[in-house]
Write an enzyme that holds these catalytic residues in place. Structure first.
Site, PDB file in Angstrom:
ATOM      1  N   ARG B  41       0.860  -1.193   0.000  1.00 53.29           N
ATOM      2  CA  ARG B  41       0.000   0.000   0.000  1.00 53.29           C
ATOM      3  C   ARG B  41       0.892   1.238   0.000  1.00 53.29           C
ATOM      4  O   ARG B  41       1.741   1.397   0.880  1.00 53.29           O
ATOM      5  CB  ARG B  41      -0.911   0.017   1.229  1.00 53.29           C
ATOM      6  CG  ARG B  41      -1.843   1.235   1.241  1.00 53.29           C
ATOM      7  CD  ARG B  41      -2.967   1.089   2.266  1.00 53.29           C
ATOM      8  NE  ARG B  41      -2.531   1.403   3.615  1.00 53.29           N
ATOM      9  CZ  ARG B  41      -3.277   1.269   4.713  1.00 53.29           C
ATOM     10  NH1 ARG B  41      -4.501   0.786   4.618  1.00 53.29           N
ATOM     11  NH2 ARG B  41      -2.793   1.569   5.894  1.00 53.29           N
ATOM     12  N   SER B 111     -12.323  -3.632   2.114  1.00 56.47           N
ATOM     13  CA  SER B 111     -12.404  -3.071   3.465  1.00 56.47           C
ATOM     14  C   SER B 111     -13.860  -2.839   3.847  1.00 56.47           C
ATOM     15  O   SER B 111     -14.629  -2.281   3.059  1.00 56.47           O
ATOM     16  CB  SER B 111     -11.688  -1.717   3.522  1.00 56.47           C
ATOM     17  OG  SER B 111     -10.324  -1.863   3.215  1.00 56.47           O
ATOM     18  N   LYS B 143      -4.014   5.475   9.456  1.00 57.70           N
ATOM     19  CA  LYS B 143      -5.156   5.660   8.566  1.00 57.70           C
ATOM     20  C   LYS B 143      -6.166   6.577   9.258  1.00 57.70           C
ATOM     21  O   LYS B 143      -7.210   6.125   9.743  1.00 57.70           O
ATOM     22  CB  LYS B 143      -5.797   4.310   8.206  1.00 57.70           C
ATOM     23  CG  LYS B 143      -6.565   4.347   6.887  1.00 57.70           C
ATOM     24  CD  LYS B 143      -6.830   2.930   6.392  1.00 57.70           C
ATOM     25  CE  LYS B 143      -7.493   2.803   5.050  1.00 57.70           C
ATOM     26  NZ  LYS B 143      -7.918   3.923   4.325  1.00 57.70           N
TER      27      LYS B 143
END
Lengths: 214, 214
Positions: B41, B111, B143
């Site tokens: 990511r 997600s 996040k």
């Protein structure tokens, strides 16, 4: 292999500059005014938002199938939407990978700003790339990370090489109706702010076409 | 259709947290310590850089083909690299489009942070999604745009529904070795900073596996 592509007046969208109007509304007006090709560019949108934007622009282009729609950078979004092509810069996926993902019928454009970058495009197998964007002609606030200005003479030299190899060559960077007539030796010009930020995008496109005809 | 996927300890990479070490170096150590699945990511990397990063991580995973490599968000990069799968969030391309682009053999993760988001996944045709990331368990600085904390009980409830539908369920968000044993009812846990920022990523992974076994 060069596909049928009229890049005479190629609009690259900028979502912020179009606001408060929607990008599709500006595109519709611009095409009515003479834009012949469109690229959806929004580097800050999520892929889901970019997909929605691409589909919305496709919808307004449906009555004008001769106006191709490119997606900037996002090959996956172009594949999902079934866009006509993808335009990639030097930081995006390599053109040969883009061609492999999109297949032989799509349009692939690549940004080039120097002889070395054009050399790399011309070294690819025939049919990999359809169009090169050559620039910046002049510096532009809409792409502050673009390289040094080529000026019209530099654009002409690169465009001559690209066109000799059968590629469509368009100039980009700082082009407005006031200077469009200085850009010669290309198949077309790309504009962003001159149309996206115009009070009347259709009139802006008409004016650009008029100036290009001089 | 659930594919063979051991998500017991699922590492999501963060390029900045890995620095000054390279992401591949951290991944190699983490897998040696017990990581069973990896997701690359990097939301700020260009697609070209993300492709290079993906290929570099693939190279260090080559000796451990049972450890799958997911690419976050970028389906085009995953296609070019031939990654094992893609993980998408709620702002990324829809899971059904991802599945269509990747084909039936790839792994697709999504997600989810609420019953409504899980409902949407469970409403998709069987075989569209393999894995759901459920979170955030706790709030996490890696996040900040994640939704409200579910706490372990909330994760357990969502995971039970996902697993009943044959999906692999992993928990994500604020999980460290000190709290990993509180997360139960899932097939695995995802970690970012606890491994990427660790002085010894292999030891961090070992400690997490140990705590999960309690």
């Amino acid at each position: 292999m060069t596909r049928r592509l009229d890049a005479t007046l190629y609009l690259v969208t900028d979502t912020l500059l179009c606001a408060p109007r929607s990008v599709p509304a500006v595109v519709a007006a611009a095409v009515a005014g003479g834009v012949t090709a469109v690229q959806v560019r929004d580097k800050t949108a999520s892929r889901r938002d970019l997909l929605a934007l691409t589909r919305a622009v496709q919808a307004v282009l449906a009555p004008t199938p001769h106006v191709p729609l490119f997606v900037n950078d996002a090959v996956d979004v172009a594949l999902v939407a079934g866009a006509d092509g993808v335009h990639v810069g030097q930081d995006d996926l390599p053109a040969e990978e883009v061609r492999a993902l999109l297949g032989p019928d799509a349009l692939v454009g690549v940004s080039t700003g120097s002889d070395a970058e054009l050399d790399a495009v011309l070294a690819l197998p025939g049919g990999t790339v359809d169009l090169v964007g050559i620039g910046p002609v002049w510096s532009t606030p809409t792409k502050p990370d673009a390289g040094e200005s080529l000026e019209p003479a530099g654009v002409r030299a690169l465009a001559a090489r690209a066109r000799a190899a059968g590629l469509v060559a368009v100039a980009i960077g700082g082009i407005h109706s006031s200077n469009a007539s200085l850009v010669t030796g290309v198949d077309g010009i790309c504009v962003v702010s001159d149309v996206c930020a115009a009070a009347d995008p259709a009139e802006a496109a008409r004016l650009l076409r008029e100036e290009m005809g001089r």
